[in-house]
Design an enzyme around this catalytic site. Structure first.
Site, PDB file in Angstrom:
ATOM      1  N   LYS A   1      -0.452  -4.298  -1.105  1.00  0.00           N
ATOM      2  CA  LYS A   1      -0.896  -5.692  -1.250  1.00  0.00           C
ATOM      3  C   LYS A   1      -0.406  -6.558  -0.098  1.00  0.00           C
ATOM      4  O   LYS A   1      -1.182  -7.274   0.526  1.00  0.00           O
ATOM      5  CB  LYS A   1      -0.387  -6.295  -2.568  1.00  0.00           C
ATOM      6  CG  LYS A   1      -0.408  -5.348  -3.745  1.00  0.00           C
ATOM      7  CD  LYS A   1      -1.785  -5.124  -4.286  1.00  0.00           C
ATOM      8  CE  LYS A   1      -1.854  -3.798  -5.005  1.00  0.00           C
ATOM      9  NZ  LYS A   1      -2.230  -3.799  -6.361  1.00  0.00           N
TER      10      LYS A   1
ATOM     11  N   TRP B   1       2.242  -2.481 -16.226  1.00  0.00           N
ATOM     12  CA  TRP B   1       1.129  -1.909 -15.475  1.00  0.00           C
ATOM     13  C   TRP B   1       0.722  -0.607 -16.181  1.00  0.00           C
ATOM     14  O   TRP B   1       1.584   0.269 -16.380  1.00  0.00           O
ATOM     15  CB  TRP B   1       1.619  -1.633 -14.055  1.00  0.00           C
ATOM     16  CG  TRP B   1       0.610  -1.120 -13.097  1.00  0.00           C
ATOM     17  CD1 TRP B   1      -0.652  -1.579 -12.913  1.00  0.00           C
ATOM     18  CD2 TRP B   1       0.797  -0.046 -12.163  1.00  0.00           C
ATOM     19  NE1 TRP B   1      -1.272  -0.863 -11.914  1.00  0.00           N
ATOM     20  CE2 TRP B   1      -0.403   0.079 -11.443  1.00  0.00           C
ATOM     21  CE3 TRP B   1       1.859   0.813 -11.863  1.00  0.00           C
ATOM     22  CZ2 TRP B   1      -0.580   1.033 -10.447  1.00  0.00           C
ATOM     23  CZ3 TRP B   1       1.697   1.758 -10.873  1.00  0.00           C
ATOM     24  CH2 TRP B   1       0.496   1.859 -10.172  1.00  0.00           C
TER      25      TRP B   1
ATOM     26  N   ASP C   1      10.124  -1.815  -9.801  1.00  0.00           N
ATOM     27  CA  ASP C   1       8.832  -1.594  -9.160  1.00  0.00           C
ATOM     28  C   ASP C   1       8.467  -2.900  -8.460  1.00  0.00           C
ATOM     29  O   ASP C   1       8.275  -3.932  -9.124  1.00  0.00           O
ATOM     30  CB  ASP C   1       7.789  -1.230 -10.229  1.00  0.00           C
ATOM     31  CG  ASP C   1       6.417  -0.942  -9.627  1.00  0.00           C
ATOM     32  OD1 ASP C   1       6.250  -1.088  -8.400  1.00  0.00           O
ATOM     33  OD2 ASP C   1       5.511  -0.575 -10.403  1.00  0.00           O
TER      34      ASP C   1
ATOM     35  N   ALA D   1       5.755  -4.463  -6.035  1.00  0.00           N
ATOM     36  CA  ALA D   1       4.444  -4.203  -5.410  1.00  0.00           C
ATOM     37  C   ALA D   1       3.820  -5.471  -4.831  1.00  0.00           C
ATOM     38  O   ALA D   1       2.741  -5.399  -4.240  1.00  0.00           O
ATOM     39  CB  ALA D   1       3.496  -3.583  -6.443  1.00  0.00           C
TER      40      ALA D   1
HETATM   41  N1  PLP Z   1       3.206  -1.130  -9.257  1.00  0.00           N
HETATM   42  C1  PLP Z   1       2.501  -2.139  -9.744  1.00  0.00           C
HETATM   43  C2  PLP Z   1       3.112  -3.022 -10.757  1.00  0.00           C
HETATM   44  C3  PLP Z   1       1.204  -2.369  -9.290  1.00  0.00           C
HETATM   45  O1  PLP Z   1       0.512  -3.399  -9.772  1.00  0.00           O
HETATM   46  C4  PLP Z   1       0.660  -1.511  -8.310  1.00  0.00           C
HETATM   47  C5  PLP Z   1      -0.723  -1.691  -7.865  1.00  0.00           C
HETATM   48  O2  PLP Z   1      -1.582  -2.173  -8.536  1.00  0.00           O
HETATM   49  C6  PLP Z   1       1.458  -0.470  -7.826  1.00  0.00           C
HETATM   50  C7  PLP Z   1       2.726  -0.307  -8.324  1.00  0.00           C
HETATM   51  C8  PLP Z   1       1.055   0.538  -6.788  1.00  0.00           C
HETATM   52  O3  PLP Z   1       0.057   0.298  -5.952  1.00  0.00           O
HETATM   53  P1  PLP Z   1      -0.375   1.321  -4.810  1.00  0.00           P
HETATM   54  O4  PLP Z   1      -0.185   2.696  -5.328  1.00  0.00           O
HETATM   55  O5  PLP Z   1      -1.798   1.002  -4.572  1.00  0.00           O
HETATM   56  O6  PLP Z   1       0.506   1.050  -3.641  1.00  0.00           O
END
Ligand code: PLP
Length: 394
Positions: free
Chosen positions: A243, A127, A208, A210
């Protein structure tokens, strides 16, 4: 003072969103931005969340501060959702954060505080925010091979070779499920090998997670994280509710620091509170409270789980449909990986030139590295995309 600032790189995905908005072609398809969309192209508010919100509006009597690590009920509910009974509760320190990004950021802060020498091993690709935050924080990044552009699966041999360079105290950043941006994931046997290697090297995992519930199911998607938490002496887990609860703008996440040494718990918990205090003081409460209400109320929880399951199955259906359409058009199984990938994304594995061709000639928008948001499709647009992929010569 401000004249000393230099322009920062624009977020590529946000720039793509803008281009899409300005494209007048009625047949345009947006596979760029990373939010779930239903067949009508809407990112809905989940029914259980809406109900909880109504109840909260009726019942909430104060907006006073909660606590530096958020409401303990939120931590408990999320730890239960993610870790189940993989580890005893008294070895998990946790703090609510502004979204999963906040959890990732605070995890890096904790690593830097505990061991400024630590190098962070990240998958290639990962990411993009992982990389930009680490760069911004001045932390050392080492990338490990992950995506095999031939098979569009995980290059597991390459990954293990590269992780062979781990030194004691280094951190390995892993996606708990539904790898973003590739959609390619390790199986549990491979996870075990990574765990064995990290143990041998004295490395620390950071997970991580998500997209729990977007891949193979709520329990299945947590299995790797549970295995890591139960097997390793220490780990960090950054979780997002954006999500799987559809509450992107509420900024709801949780950072967990797990240590098999129960005596470490107080120090870890205190550090998480300290880090929240330094960066933003109290974390947002509204989204966390909705999540807690949904998870604690059996009826709301059942509604949420079934709506999430619908979301998951619709994405799996779109994956299979696209793979079938491409199979029919090409007479080969070259695109079968689309049905094997999990989560919201798949990396098509094509060149930036062909991605640009798809945009210019077919009004199909995907990220330059050929990441597609599968949820941007519906039954009507799947054949259009399949035809465009074939015509563009992907
Ligand atoms: N980690 C990954 C791999 C993600 O794809 C995302 C969102 O796209 C996030 C963390 C964190 O998302 P948010 O800060 O919107 O909760």
């Amino acid at each position: 003072m401000f004249d000393r600032l230099t322009a920062q790189p624009a977020d590529k995905i946000l720039a793509l969103m803008q281009m899409f908005k300005e494209d007048p072609r009625p047949t345009k398809i947006d596979l760029g931005v990373g939010v779930y969309k239903n067949a009508e192209g809407v990112t809905p508010i989940m029914q259980a969340v809406k109900t909880a919100e109504k109840q909260l509006w009726e019942q909430e009597t104060t907006k006073s501060y909660v606590g530096l690590v958020g409401d303990p009920g939120f931590s408990d509910a999320m730890i239960d959702l993610i870790l189940g009974d993989a580890v005893p509760r008294n070895i998990v320190a946790a703090a609510a954060t502004p979204g999963g990004t906040g959890a990732v950021r605070q995890a890096f802060e904790m690593i830097r505080m505990a061991n400024p020498e630590a190098r962070i091993f990240v998958s290639d690709p990962t990411w993009p925010n992982h990389l930009s935050i680490l760069k911004y924080m001045g932390m050392e990044v080492v990338s490990y091979r992950y995506f095999d552009s031939e098979t569009r699966g995980v290059d597991f041999t390459g990954m293990m070779d590269d992780l062979g360079a781990l030194r004691s105290g280094d951190v390995v950043l892993l996606h708990g499920c539904c790898h973003n941006p590739t959609g390619a994931n390790l199986n549990l046997v491979e996870w075990q090998s990574v765990i064995d290697l990290m143990q041998k090297k004295g490395a620390v995992p950071m997970i991580d997670i998500a997209y729990q519930g977007f891949g193979d199911g709520l329990e299945e998607d947590a299995a790797a994280t549970r295995l890591v938490a139960a097997s390793m002496p220490e780990c960090l887990i950054a979780a997002s509710c954006s999500k799987n609860f559809g509450i992107y703008r509420e900024r709801t996440g949780l950072l967990m620091a797990v240590s098999q040494e129960a005596s470490q718990h107080g120090l870890n918990q205190g550090t998480l509170a300290f880090l929240n205090r330094q960066n933003y003081s109290f974390p947002p409460d509204h989204g966390a409270r909705l999540v807690t209400m949904v998870l604690q109320d059996p009826s709301l929880r059942a509604d949420w789980a079934s709506e999430l399951e619908e979301v998951r199955l619709s994405m799996l259906g779109l994956r299979q449909h696209l793979a079938d359409e491409l199979q029919q058009r090409t007479g080969s199984d070259r695109f079968a990986f689309l049905a094997q990938h999990r989560g919201m994304f798949s990396r098509l594995g094509t060149t930036p030139d062909l991605v640009e061709k798809l945009r210019a000639e077919h009004a199909i928008y995907m990220v330059g590295d050929s990441r597609m948001n599968i949820a941007g499709l519906n039954a009507t647009t799947v054949p259009i995309l399949a035809q465009a992929i074939v015509e563009a010569g992907v």
